[in-house]
Design an enzyme around this catalytic site. Structure first.
Site, mmCIF file in Angstrom:
data_model
loop_
_atom_site.group_PDB
_atom_site.id
_atom_site.type_symbol
_atom_site.label_atom_id
_atom_site.label_comp_id
_atom_site.label_asym_id
_atom_site.label_seq_id
_atom_site.Cartn_x
_atom_site.Cartn_y
_atom_site.Cartn_z
ATOM 1 N N TRP A 136 -1.264 -11.100 10.677
ATOM 2 C CA TRP A 136 -1.700 -9.757 11.044
ATOM 3 C C TRP A 136 -3.020 -9.811 11.814
ATOM 4 C CZ3 TRP A 136 0.123 -4.738 10.055
ATOM 5 C CH2 TRP A 136 1.335 -4.677 9.366
ATOM 6 N N GLU A 183 0.324 -13.475 1.285
ATOM 7 C CA GLU A 183 1.097 -14.714 1.179
ATOM 8 C C GLU A 183 0.241 -15.981 1.216
ATOM 9 O OE1 GLU A 183 3.533 -11.390 2.081
ATOM 10 O OE2 GLU A 183 1.939 -12.182 3.373
ATOM 11 N N VAL A 187 -7.907 -8.246 6.024
ATOM 12 C CA VAL A 187 -7.359 -7.002 5.497
ATOM 13 C C VAL A 187 -8.333 -5.904 5.903
ATOM 14 C CG1 VAL A 187 -6.486 -5.786 3.467
ATOM 15 C CG2 VAL A 187 -6.460 -8.301 3.515
ATOM 16 N N GLY A 201 -5.842 4.153 4.448
ATOM 17 C CA GLY A 201 -5.962 5.372 3.664
ATOM 18 C C GLY A 201 -5.284 5.314 2.308
ATOM 19 N N HIS A 229 -3.616 0.166 -0.975
ATOM 20 C CA HIS A 229 -3.036 -1.114 -0.573
ATOM 21 C C HIS A 229 -4.124 -2.164 -0.321
ATOM 22 C CE1 HIS A 229 -0.039 -3.770 1.272
ATOM 23 N NE2 HIS A 229 -0.887 -3.950 2.280
#
Length: 161
Positions: free
Chosen positions: A26, A60, A82, A86, A89
């Site tokens: 990501w 992961e 990360v 909102g 998570h």
């Protein structure tokens, strides 16, 4: 800035170490910067025996890091990011990654470089990614910390029977 007060790192000869880098996918621009920083640190410390593994996300990282530690690498570098959204998570992923990577290091007695950025905004992540214009290079820092810890562990006295 969060890096204020960081110790100055001196590159050690770690040419005898085997190192794995596990990186999330990501936020590609941030991850590219973290990977480049890790690569620069590995080169500065003389490490040539490296293996890079990509995983889907930061969640992961621990399972892949555990597999790499079990495979016999002297150090594992975990890189991820990360960015707060909102929902809760963010807290779950950050906590799972932190706890999981700590467990890998303790269970396997292998240094795990913690290069997981936990940021409120993408701008904060970019500022820590080691890119041109970034204030910090967390890929370098996580890698240097793991290598120095691996070197320290090798120098510890072994108990005599």
């Amino acid at each position: 800035m969060s890096g204020h007060g960081a110790p100055e790192t001196v590159a050690l000869d770690c040419s005898d170490l085997s190192v794995a880098v596990v990186a999330a996918s990501w936020h590609q621009q941030v991850m590219d910067g973290l990977l480049d920083g890790a690569g620069r640190a590995l080169a500065a410390h003389g490490v040539t025996d490296t293996h890079i593994v990509r995983v889907p996300g930061t969640f992961e990282l621990p399972v892949a890091a555990a597999a790499l530690a079990e495979a016999g690498f002297d150090a594992v570098i975990a890189l991820g990011v990360v960015i707060r959204g909102g929902t809760p998570h963010f807290e779950y992923v950050c906590s799972a990654a932190t706890d999981g990577l700590t467990r890998v290091a303790l269970d396997h007695r292998v240094p795990v470089g913690f290069g997981v950025l936990t940021c409120d905004t993408e701008a904060q992540a970019l500022d820590r990614a080691g890119l041109a214009g970034s204030a910090e290079d967390k890929g370098w820092e996580a890698t240097a910390a793991a290598l120095q810890t691996a070197r320290t562990l090798r120098a510890l006295p072994t108990p005599t029977p």
